[in-house]
Design a protein around this motif. Structure first.
Motif, short mmCIF file in Angstrom:
data_model
loop_
_atom_site.label_atom_id
_atom_site.label_comp_id
_atom_site.label_asym_id
_atom_site.label_seq_id
_atom_site.Cartn_x
_atom_site.Cartn_y
_atom_site.Cartn_z
N GLN A 28 -48.20 38.53 -2.08
CA GLN A 28 -47.98 38.84 -0.66
C GLN A 28 -46.49 38.88 -0.37
O GLN A 28 -45.76 37.95 -0.69
CB GLN A 28 -48.65 37.79 0.23
N LEU A 29 -46.07 39.93 0.27
CA LEU A 29 -44.69 40.06 0.70
C LEU A 29 -44.67 39.97 2.23
O LEU A 29 -45.28 40.77 2.91
CB LEU A 29 -44.10 41.40 0.25
N SER A 30 -43.97 38.94 2.72
CA SER A 30 -43.86 38.76 4.17
C SER A 30 -42.46 39.14 4.60
O SER A 30 -41.48 38.81 3.93
CB SER A 30 -44.13 37.30 4.54
N ASP B 59 -47.77 33.66 14.73
CA ASP B 59 -47.32 34.21 13.46
C ASP B 59 -46.65 35.56 13.74
O ASP B 59 -47.31 36.53 14.07
CB ASP B 59 -48.52 34.39 12.52
N GLN B 60 -45.36 35.57 13.60
CA GLN B 60 -44.64 36.77 13.97
C GLN B 60 -44.27 37.63 12.76
O GLN B 60 -43.52 38.58 12.88
CB GLN B 60 -43.38 36.40 14.75
N SER B 61 -44.80 37.24 11.63
CA SER B 61 -44.39 37.97 10.44
C SER B 61 -45.25 39.21 10.24
O SER B 61 -46.37 39.31 10.72
CB SER B 61 -44.51 37.07 9.21
N SER B 62 -44.70 40.14 9.53
CA SER B 62 -45.48 41.25 9.02
C SER B 62 -45.65 41.00 7.53
O SER B 62 -44.82 40.34 6.92
CB SER B 62 -44.73 42.56 9.25
N PHE B 63 -46.75 41.48 6.98
CA PHE B 63 -46.93 41.24 5.54
C PHE B 63 -47.76 42.35 4.92
O PHE B 63 -48.47 43.09 5.60
CB PHE B 63 -47.59 39.89 5.27
N ILE B 64 -47.66 42.40 3.62
CA ILE B 64 -48.54 43.25 2.84
C ILE B 64 -49.05 42.39 1.68
O ILE B 64 -48.29 41.65 1.07
CB ILE B 64 -47.83 44.53 2.37
N ARG B 65 -50.35 42.45 1.46
CA ARG B 65 -50.97 41.57 0.45
C ARG B 65 -51.83 42.40 -0.49
O ARG B 65 -52.56 43.28 -0.07
CB ARG B 65 -51.84 40.52 1.16
N TYR B 66 -51.72 42.09 -1.77
CA TYR B 66 -52.51 42.80 -2.77
C TYR B 66 -53.24 41.78 -3.63
O TYR B 66 -52.65 40.80 -4.09
CB TYR B 66 -51.60 43.68 -3.65
N THR B 67 -54.53 42.00 -3.82
CA THR B 67 -55.34 41.09 -4.63
C THR B 67 -56.02 41.89 -5.74
O THR B 67 -56.60 42.95 -5.49
CB THR B 67 -56.42 40.40 -3.76
N ARG B 68 -55.97 41.35 -6.93
CA ARG B 68 -56.59 42.01 -8.09
C ARG B 68 -57.36 40.97 -8.86
O ARG B 68 -56.90 39.83 -8.99
CB ARG B 68 -55.48 42.62 -8.96
N GLY B 69 -58.54 41.31 -9.36
CA GLY B 69 -59.25 40.30 -10.14
C GLY B 69 -60.65 40.69 -10.50
O GLY B 69 -60.95 41.88 -10.73
N GLU B 70 -61.51 39.69 -10.53
CA GLU B 70 -62.88 39.81 -11.03
C GLU B 70 -63.60 41.03 -10.45
O GLU B 70 -63.37 41.41 -9.30
CB GLU B 70 -63.63 38.53 -10.63
N ASN C 147 -63.22 43.96 -11.03
CA ASN C 147 -62.26 45.03 -10.74
C ASN C 147 -61.92 45.06 -9.24
O ASN C 147 -61.84 46.12 -8.62
CB ASN C 147 -62.81 46.38 -11.20
N THR C 148 -61.77 43.88 -8.70
CA THR C 148 -61.41 43.76 -7.29
C THR C 148 -60.01 44.30 -7.06
O THR C 148 -59.07 43.96 -7.78
CB THR C 148 -61.44 42.27 -6.86
N ARG C 149 -59.89 45.14 -6.05
CA ARG C 149 -58.59 45.65 -5.64
C ARG C 149 -58.55 45.67 -4.12
O ARG C 149 -59.16 46.53 -3.49
CB ARG C 149 -58.33 47.04 -6.22
N ASN C 150 -57.90 44.69 -3.58
CA ASN C 150 -57.80 44.59 -2.12
C ASN C 150 -56.35 44.77 -1.71
O ASN C 150 -55.46 44.15 -2.29
CB ASN C 150 -58.24 43.20 -1.64
N ILE C 151 -56.15 45.56 -0.72
CA ILE C 151 -54.80 45.66 -0.16
C ILE C 151 -54.91 45.54 1.35
O ILE C 151 -55.76 46.17 1.99
CB ILE C 151 -54.08 46.96 -0.60
N GLN C 152 -54.08 44.67 1.91
CA GLN C 152 -54.12 44.41 3.34
C GLN C 152 -52.70 44.36 3.88
O GLN C 152 -51.77 43.99 3.16
CB GLN C 152 -54.79 43.05 3.61
N ALA C 153 -52.56 44.71 5.14
CA ALA C 153 -51.23 44.68 5.74
C ALA C 153 -51.34 44.33 7.22
O ALA C 153 -52.37 44.59 7.86
CB ALA C 153 -50.53 46.03 5.58
N GLN C 154 -50.28 43.74 7.73
CA GLN C 154 -50.22 43.38 9.14
C GLN C 154 -48.82 43.62 9.66
O GLN C 154 -47.83 43.40 8.95
CB GLN C 154 -50.56 41.89 9.33
N HIS C 155 -48.75 44.07 10.87
CA HIS C 155 -47.44 44.25 11.50
C HIS C 155 -47.51 43.80 12.96
O HIS C 155 -48.45 44.13 13.68
CB HIS C 155 -47.00 45.71 11.44
N SER C 156 -46.52 43.04 13.38
CA SER C 156 -46.43 42.60 14.77
C SER C 156 -45.20 43.23 15.40
O SER C 156 -44.16 43.37 14.74
CB SER C 156 -46.28 41.08 14.85
#
Lengths: 320, 706
Positions: free
Chosen positions: B703-705, B174-185, B187-196
């Motif tokens: 998620q933005l890849s 997986d050569q992509s980089s991404f940023i992911r945001y999750t919102r929900g139950e 008051n969940t607020r998750n933000i994650q990112a990956q870069h290769s």
């Protein structure tokens, strides 16, 4: 043309193989020396046995003994003295036949890479000439024209062909240059050594090529090279043209392969000619298959035809 | 090949020598041989550490690949494990979870090894995995390999009933980089990112994230909030064609809420802070032919802390004034509000050698050393570090010289300090019925060495010096270490049938198993002897607990996993898993409640008889992906959560929905918006504790890849 993979074919013919080999070995063990032909296998792996099985089932109706070099190490020349034709399957068997084959015999070497056959022919050239041994071969690898034709079908606008060579495969360079010149490609290559950093050596080639041809070289093409080639191919969006089905499964876009059955079939045809008194020149098998990885092609953003269409197109070109 | 997938096959290249045949057949030659063209690239699996295709592996293996992960509605790694036949994944609280294979567990399942990229994350101080503190999330995972059934022979005693290896993304797959945001139950607020990124020597990947929520609103205004910050870094370099180095670093910190879900006045969770870090360095060197030498060193630190118990909080617990309570706390310091704290440090060194002496034979031999240290006064009765060492010698030989047969023979010799030495062997034979079907059989004996906690658990409340003359030295003997504790023993028989229908894009793996566990380690009550009674006249019950080899049970059952997957029209994916297990056995609770005779607790209901899951997904031409998951668990009394006298947790059905719309913004950029509804039909059910209800939960993820 069969479409079964190598693995499937091997398994499907397992019982037939076992019987054929057993019969052959029995004949040798019981010293029935009526046969004038010997099928000499480099080893007992299923791939060799599959080649042998196809030769026996599709070859001329003659009595053929079967054995392995490892069974004939004592009095080797004496063992081979009664055989007029030796069909050697693989490098080890071919070397043994060239080393100990009798005078005026014919060695039909099969399932052997072209460079290996040439090396052995040179190594034993004096003996071969002295004993008036005729040699011919059915090569395992693919003619360069066929591979480059596949490359042009995979990448129609192909201009620059990238590849790396090792100490052994360097000898392929003249053939590569000629074939590329015929097709109007320019070559972009590096020679690798074990101490080389694969990234630094291969990446510039990959970046400056339209397609990368993977050339096997036991000295430098190991799993490290294989891994980084796949990585760089995906990263640089340059398709890899491989030499084995498994490498295509792993991430190369396509390969031209010859199965043991293809080789056995063509060897049987050559054996018919030899039985008829002719000695055909060493040649590649006209039977081959194309395997592709459409998923990788999509990832690389290229559109490729089906494996069957590619195979048909190349065959039509070769028939012309 | 069954279950083969591109990333999987691609991965295999990393771990497979592809010129073995050349070296075997033309020893002494370096020239190009015919076998260089026909070599095999088998897929690597965790069963033996050897490169094996699934039909050659001596164990049932479930692979949760990227496609399944993306179709799944799971937001945590343990939720993904619901897709493994025979595996029970359960929430202990909103943000704490556990996963056990073949049940028979409490909230610290001890009998399964969990690894991330081959590095064990099993915490010896708790005999379990702390999923919420791991420095990775679902977004970082490339695939999960689960060996169903004992794998002690390969991974050591932690893998007593199974082993999980979580493999994170590499730029190879997986050569992509991404940023992911999750919102929900909650008051969940998750933000994650990956870069290769590629480098002149290889590549690296960095990932980071911030995850948090306020937790569930339990009765009595109790919530169990959670926060995790994590960072990970992986790099692979090949300075030469023969050498590859891999470095894996990780860090996480945050807090979670620990405690039992038992709503009543004054009830609540305890906030626990965590901080973890790990470093792993691996060097692989290709020797002649296919032989490979690999050296791996890993170091990990887990620091778990909580607030100190105050004298005001301690006073009602011992029924003494605050001033006396303070003296108790001083004498027994440090005393935290929860005992689920401590410091854990682990060093692992492993050297393996893979060899291919013949084309039909491959062998791996290895030696491993592990030094684990832990510090927790409440659990180990000392303020010093408690250390355990173990040394392992292991080997596995795969032989395929007989037509249609693959034989695997292996053994693990494990020596644990203060415990002893045991040998865990396995003999397996796989018979290829046809091109598409294989029968797998194996017989194993495995030993599980007591964990650091089990071997050293001792909890004693000491009386402050001013009062010892009158009241004795000890206030309460709660738990006493048992220096006679032996390893658990498992004998198992496994028969499997694996069928691949390539024309139908389907694979089926069926497993029938029998497991007999003897000398099972369990908590057992003991009456205090005269010396103890004399030293602890105030002890509330005159009992103490110890870990003892007093459980014995057998599991028999059947599991199957079916997978249908194509890349064709609508890209359908169907996964169906089912596990049936019949458990029989008992644990001896000793003098529980002061009984003068041993109290025998039957274990039949401590394992859910049926575990099932299904996942179905399609992708419409407009890049709209629809996925439905369904989970079923039959009734069960989880140990320590549901008393034998209480009704078991009722069986439950849960259906999840995930809808994802993908937008190709540009050739390199892709945006994905997902709606995830867990428990779509809003049928609340009990998770682990009867009153830990799982209701409908809804999340939105973007998620933005690039």
């Amino acid at each position: 043309m069969q479409t079964a993979t190598l693995e499937v074919v091997i398994k499907a013919s397992a019982y037939r193989l076992a019987i054929c080999i057993l019969v052959g070995l029995l004949l040798v063990c019981t010293n029935l020396k009526a046969a004038e032909s010997l099928l000499l296998l480099s080893g007992d792996s299923p791939t060799y046995e599959s080649v042998a099985s196809t030769i026996i089932s599709q070859g001329p109706a003659i009595h053929i003994d079967t054995s392995y070099p490892s069974h004939l190490t004592k009095n080797s020349e004496q063992h081979l003295s009664s055989y007029k034709i030796i069909i050697s399957v693989g490098s080890k068997a071919t070397e043994f036949a060239m080393q100990y084959g009798r005078k005026n015999s014919t060695i039909l070497s099969t399932f052997i890479p072209r460079l290996q056959f040439q090396r052995l022919s040179e190594k034993y050239s004096n003996r071969i000439a002295e004993k008036h041994i005729s040699t011919t071969a059915v090569f395992l690898d693919q003619p360069m024209q066929r591979q480059l034709r596949l490359a042009s079908l995979i990448k129609p606008n192909l201009k620059k062909l990238g590849f790396t060579l090792g100490p052994n495969s360097e000898k392929m360079l003249p053939e590569l240059k000629k074939s590329a010149e015929d097709m109007g490609f320019s070559l972009n290559y590096q020679t690798l050594a074990l101490s080389d950093n694969p990234i630094q050596r291969i990446q510039p080639i990959m970046d400056d090529s339209d397609l990368f041809l993977v050339i096997p070289d036991p000295s430098t093409f190991n799993k490290t090279t294989a891994k980084w080639l796949l990585y760089m191919s995906l990263r640089s969006k340059v398709p890899l043209l491989a030499f084995s089905h498994n490498y295509v499964k792993a991430g190369a876009v396509a390969a031209c392969i010859t199965t043991p059955e293809d080789i056995g079939r063509y060897t049987a045809e050559q054996l018919h000619l030899i039985e008829g008194g002719a000695t055909p020149p060493p040649t590649y098998s006209p039977y081959f298959k194309i395997v592709t990885n459409p998923k990788v092609a999509r990832q690389l953003g290229i559109s490729i035809s089906t494996a069957e269409n590619l195979q048909r197109q190349i065959q039509e070109d070769e028939n012309q | 090949m069954s279950f083969i997938s591109f990333p999987l096959a691609l991965r295999s290249v990393v771990t497979t020598t592809i010129f073995f045949a050349c070296s075997a057949q033309s020893a002494g030659q370096s020239e190009l041989s015919e076998l260089d063209y026909l070599n095999d690239l088998p897929v690597t699996f965790s069963a033996t550490r050897l490169s094996q295709t699934l039909n050659k592996a001596p164990a049932s293996i479930t692979i949760i690949d990227r496609r399944i992960i993306e179709a799944s509605s799971a937001l945590t790694i343990s939720e993904l494990l619901r897709l493994v036949p025979g595996m029970q994944s359960y929430h202990i609280a909103t943000n704490n979870s556990a996963a056990a294979y073949h049940g028979m567990s409490d909230k610290f399942p001890p009998r399964m090894e969990v690894m991330i990229n081959g590095r064990s994350v099993y915490l010896p101080l708790f005999s379990a995995v702390s999923w919420e503190t791991l420095p990775i999330t679902v977004a970082d995972i490339e695939r999960i390999e689960v060996v169903r059934g004992t794998n002690t022979v390969t991974q050591g005693s932690n893998a007593f009933l199974g082993a999980i290896n979580i493999i994170t993304h590499t730029p190879l797959s997986d050569q992509s980089s991404f940023i992911r945001y999750t919102r929900g139950e909650f008051n969940t607020r998750n933000i994650q990112a990956q870069h290769s990124q590629e480098t002149s020597h290889g590549h690296y990947r960095v990932a980071a994230g911030l995850l948090g929520n306020e937790g569930y609103s339990f009765p009595y205004n109790v919530q169990d909030p959670y926060l995790k910050r994590y960072f990970s870094f992986e790099t692979t370099m090949s300075p030469t064609l023969l050498d590859t180095f891999t470095i894996d670093l990780g860090y996480s910190e945050g807090y979670s809420s620990v405690g039992d879900v038992a709503p009543k006045p004054g009830w609540g969770f305890d906030r626990r802070e965590f901080e973890t870090n790990h470093q792993q360095l691996s060097w692989s060197h290709l020797l002649s032919g296919s032989d490979e030498l690999k050296v791996t060193y890993a170091h990990s630190v887990n620091n778990l802390s909580a607030q100190l118990l105050t004298a005001e909080e301690a006073a009602p617990l011992i029924g003494q004034p605050v001033s006396v309570a303070q003296e108790f706390l001083n004498t027994n310091a440090p005393f935290f509000i929860t005992s689920e704290t401590g410091n854990i440090e682990q060093h692992d060194l492993e050297i393996t050698l893979k060899q291919q002496p013949e084309y039909n034979s491959q062998i791996i031999t290895g030696v491993a050393y592990r030094a684990a240290s832990a510090k927790n006064r409440q659990l180990l009765d000392t303020t010093e570090w408690v250390k355990e060492e173990s040394t392992r010698l292991f080997t596995n030989w795969e032989y395929s010289g007989f037509t249609d047969w693959i034989l695997n023979t292996g053994a693990m010799l494990e020596h644990a300090s203060n415990i002893g030495t045991r040998v865990s062997p396995r003999i397996a034979a796989n018979y290829q019925l046809s091109d598409q079907s294989t029968i797998r059989t194996s017989v194993s004996r495995a030993y599980r060495m007591p964990s650091l906690l089990e071997a050293n658990f001792q909890s004693i409340i000491y009386i402050p010096a001013p009062y010892t003359g009158f009241f004795g030295d000890i206030y309460d003997y709660d738990f006493i270490a048992n220096d006679q504790l032996s390893p658990e023993k498992l004998d198992s028989v496994d028969i499997g049938l694996m069928i691949n229908w390539p024309e139908l894009h389907s694979q089926l793996d069926t497993r029938i198993f029998y497991e007999k566990i003897e000398d099972g380690i369990t908590t057992s009550y003991q009456l205090q002897d005269a010396a103890m009674l004399a030293s602890a006249p105030l002890d509330p019950d005159h009992l103490y607990r110890s870990y003892m080899n007093r459980a014995e049970w057998s599991n028999q059952g059947v599991e199957f996993q079916y997978k249908y997957q194509t890349e064709g029209n609508l890209k359908p994916l169907i996964v169906i898993n089912y596990g049936y297990i019949d458990s029989n056995g008992f644990r001896n609770d000793g003098n529980n409640n002061g009984s003068l005779t041993d109290v025998i607790n039957r274990l039949e209901t401590r394992n859910p008889m049926h575990t099932a899951s299904a996942l179905a997904s399609i992708t419409l031409p407009n890049r709209l992906q629809l996925s439905l998951s369904h989970y079923y668990l039959s009734s069960v009394r989880w140990q320590e959560a549901v008393k034998d006298s209480s009704p078991p947790n009722a069986p439950y059905h849960r259906t999840d929905l995930k809808i994802s719309q993908n937008f190709q913004i540009s050739p390199q950029n892709r945006l994905s918006i997902s709606l995830i509804v867990q428990n779509l039909l809003d049928n609340p059910y009990s998770e682990f504790y009867a009153e830990n209800m799982f209701e409908q939960r809804t999340y939105v993820q973007a998620q933005l890849s690039f």
